[in-house]
Design a protein around this motif. Structure first.
Motif, short mmCIF file in Angstrom:
data_model
loop_
_atom_site.label_atom_id
_atom_site.label_comp_id
_atom_site.label_asym_id
_atom_site.label_seq_id
_atom_site.Cartn_x
_atom_site.Cartn_y
_atom_site.Cartn_z
N ALA A 235 2.33 0.50 -3.12
CA ALA A 235 0.89 0.73 -3.24
C ALA A 235 0.60 2.11 -3.81
O ALA A 235 -0.33 2.28 -4.61
CB ALA A 235 0.22 0.57 -1.88
N MET A 236 1.40 3.10 -3.44
CA MET A 236 1.23 4.44 -4.01
C MET A 236 1.41 4.41 -5.52
O MET A 236 0.61 4.99 -6.28
CB MET A 236 2.22 5.43 -3.38
CG MET A 236 2.15 6.82 -4.00
SD MET A 236 3.42 7.96 -3.39
CE MET A 236 2.77 8.32 -1.76
N CYS A 237 2.45 3.72 -5.97
CA CYS A 237 2.71 3.65 -7.41
C CYS A 237 1.56 3.00 -8.16
O CYS A 237 1.15 3.46 -9.24
CB CYS A 237 4.01 2.88 -7.67
SG CYS A 237 5.50 3.76 -7.12
N ARG A 238 1.00 1.95 -7.61
CA ARG A 238 -0.13 1.28 -8.27
C ARG A 238 -1.36 2.19 -8.30
O ARG A 238 -2.09 2.22 -9.31
CB ARG A 238 -0.44 -0.02 -7.55
CG ARG A 238 0.53 -1.13 -7.82
CD ARG A 238 0.34 -1.69 -9.26
NE ARG A 238 -0.91 -2.41 -9.36
CZ ARG A 238 -1.92 -2.06 -10.18
NH1 ARG A 238 -1.83 -1.00 -10.96
NH2 ARG A 238 -3.03 -2.78 -10.21
N MET A 239 -1.61 2.93 -7.24
CA MET A 239 -2.76 3.83 -7.22
C MET A 239 -2.58 4.98 -8.20
O MET A 239 -3.53 5.39 -8.86
CB MET A 239 -2.99 4.37 -5.80
CG MET A 239 -3.48 3.31 -4.82
SD MET A 239 -5.10 2.67 -5.28
CE MET A 239 -5.33 1.43 -4.01
N VAL A 240 -1.37 5.50 -8.30
CA VAL A 240 -1.11 6.56 -9.28
C VAL A 240 -1.26 6.01 -10.69
O VAL A 240 -1.82 6.67 -11.58
CB VAL A 240 0.29 7.17 -9.06
CG1 VAL A 240 0.65 8.13 -10.19
CG2 VAL A 240 0.35 7.89 -7.71
N GLN A 241 -0.80 4.81 -10.91
CA GLN A 241 -0.97 4.17 -12.22
C GLN A 241 -2.45 4.02 -12.58
O GLN A 241 -2.83 4.11 -13.75
CB GLN A 241 -0.30 2.80 -12.22
CG GLN A 241 -0.31 2.11 -13.58
CD GLN A 241 0.16 0.66 -13.49
OE1 GLN A 241 -0.15 -0.03 -12.52
NE2 GLN A 241 0.92 0.23 -14.48
N ALA A 242 -3.28 3.81 -11.55
CA ALA A 242 -4.72 3.66 -11.77
C ALA A 242 -5.45 5.00 -11.82
O ALA A 242 -6.69 5.04 -11.76
CB ALA A 242 -5.31 2.78 -10.68
N ASN A 243 -4.69 6.11 -11.89
CA ASN A 243 -5.24 7.46 -12.01
C ASN A 243 -6.06 7.88 -10.78
O ASN A 243 -7.04 8.62 -10.89
CB ASN A 243 -6.11 7.59 -13.27
CG ASN A 243 -5.29 7.50 -14.54
OD1 ASN A 243 -4.23 8.13 -14.65
ND2 ASN A 243 -5.77 6.71 -15.48
N MET A 244 -5.62 7.43 -9.60
CA MET A 244 -6.27 7.83 -8.35
C MET A 244 -5.72 9.15 -7.82
O MET A 244 -6.25 9.71 -6.87
CB MET A 244 -6.10 6.74 -7.30
CG MET A 244 -6.89 5.48 -7.57
SD MET A 244 -8.66 5.75 -7.42
CE MET A 244 -8.83 5.92 -5.64
N GLY A 245 -4.67 9.66 -8.42
CA GLY A 245 -4.07 10.90 -8.00
C GLY A 245 -2.57 10.88 -8.22
O GLY A 245 -2.03 9.98 -8.88
N ILE A 246 -1.88 11.89 -7.68
CA ILE A 246 -0.42 11.95 -7.73
C ILE A 246 0.09 11.74 -6.31
O ILE A 246 -0.69 11.70 -5.36
CB ILE A 246 0.08 13.28 -8.33
CG1 ILE A 246 -0.33 14.46 -7.44
CG2 ILE A 246 -0.46 13.47 -9.75
CD1 ILE A 246 0.20 15.81 -7.92
N GLY A 247 1.40 11.60 -6.15
CA GLY A 247 1.94 11.35 -4.82
C GLY A 247 3.35 11.86 -4.66
O GLY A 247 4.03 12.15 -5.66
N VAL A 248 3.79 11.99 -3.42
CA VAL A 248 5.18 12.38 -3.11
C VAL A 248 5.88 11.18 -2.50
O VAL A 248 5.37 10.57 -1.55
CB VAL A 248 5.22 13.58 -2.14
CG1 VAL A 248 6.64 13.84 -1.66
CG2 VAL A 248 4.65 14.82 -2.82
N LEU A 249 7.04 10.86 -3.04
CA LEU A 249 7.83 9.73 -2.53
C LEU A 249 9.30 9.99 -2.82
O LEU A 249 9.64 10.87 -3.60
CB LEU A 249 7.37 8.41 -3.15
CG LEU A 249 7.85 8.00 -4.56
CD1 LEU A 249 7.40 6.58 -4.87
CD2 LEU A 249 7.41 8.95 -5.64
#
Length: 302
Positions: A235-249
């Motif tokens: 889900a993080m990857c999809r949200m980052v793909q949608a330009n919702m922000g960056i993430g740490v994983l």
């Protein structure tokens, strides 16, 4: 005296009836549900209250409600009935040729990145051993092992293991996930403090990654700008793909999910990003034979 009375007089049928009275609201409906005469049901409840020396229900014209003591018993009764049902299922497996049963807790990082292949290899070597795996955040894994919910667990090495025995399982490098057009995307590595001007896609509040990134932001004198929380790495990857922000994983999670979505992962240069996963048990010497086999298998992957 109370303990001996409970051992003699507390039985599963009465506990099941007690739970039914709470759920149905009246003794009549509970007795019908449990296929027992109302008089017999009433006698069982009276004997239960006598054995405990407390009142469990407030009897009212419209039904029966639990007293505070009844609320306490309800929690334990439900857990006992659940454990008995689970015991029956586990014992039933032996009649179908299963030689052993291992209960296991693990955090999301372990389940997504490493356990599928490790458990596949273990199962290939020991096809008659069944594994019950449940996902919990690292703190929940530790508490579950302490409480006896599981034989062993896998959590982050930076967790408070509260006296449990631990061995190294796997290294777990953290990276920053971002779209390829992000200003930091071309760097070979990045300090976490340099990412804090961006919005973040965060994991659920109890995850060790979420707690560590918030702590690192505070150490840098800033606030982590979390735009949305998500339940997992996909889900993080999809949200980052949608330009919702960056993430740490973790790096491996990026390879599994993020790369196929055209995202970029930049390694963190902070010391805390080079973490590890550990296997925890209450007492290695007291593990069942099949639990010990899995414990040794997971320890060997390090």
């Amino acid at each position: 005296m109370l303990q001996k009375s409970l051992i003699r007089r507390l039985d599963l049928i009465t506990l099941q009836l007690f739970v039914a009275v709470h759920e149905e609201g009246t003794l009549t409906r509970a007795a019908s549900r449990e296929a027992i005469a109302v008089s017999a049901a009433s006698k069982r409840l009276m004997e239960l209250e006598e054995a405990l020396g407390i009142s469990l229900f407030v009897r009212q014209a419209k039904g029966m409600t639990l007293t505070p003591a009844g609320e306490t018993l309800l929690h334990h009764a439900r857990q006992m009935l659940f454990n008995v049902e689970k015991m029956g299922l586990e014992l039933g497996e032996h009649s179908h040729g299963v030689r052993g049963y291992v209960r296991m807790l693990a955090n999301l990082s372990a389940i997504i990145q490493f356990l599928p292949e490790d458990l596949r290899d273990f199962s290939a070597r020991h096809p008659q051993v069944k594994t019950d795996l449940e996902e919990r955040p690292s703190a929940g894994v530790i508490q579950g092992v302490l409480d006896g919910v599981a034989d062993l667990g896998i959590c982050s090495i930076d967790s408070d293991i509260k006296g449990l025995h631990s061995v190294l399982y796997r290294p777990d490098k953290l990276v920053v996930l971002m779209p390829p057009h992000h200003p930091l995307a071309n760097r070979s590595s990045v300090a976490f403090a340099d990412t804090l001007d961006s919005d973040y896609v965060g994991l659920h509040a109890a995850s060790s990654i979420n707690m560590r990134t918030h702590a690192a932001a505070r150490e840098a004198g800033k606030v982590l700008r979390v735009r949305i929380h998500v339940p997992g790495f996909d889900a993080m990857c999809r949200m980052v793909q949608a330009n919702m922000g960056i993430g740490v994983l973790p790096q491996r999670a990026y390879e599994l999910f993020g790369r196929a979505l055209g995202l970029t992962a930049v390694p963190l240069s902070d010391d805390w990003s080079d973490r590890a996963l550990i296997v925890v048990v209450r007492n290695e010497a007291l593990l069942s034979p099949v639990s010990r086999m899995l414990f040794e298998h997971l320890r060997g992957t390090a």
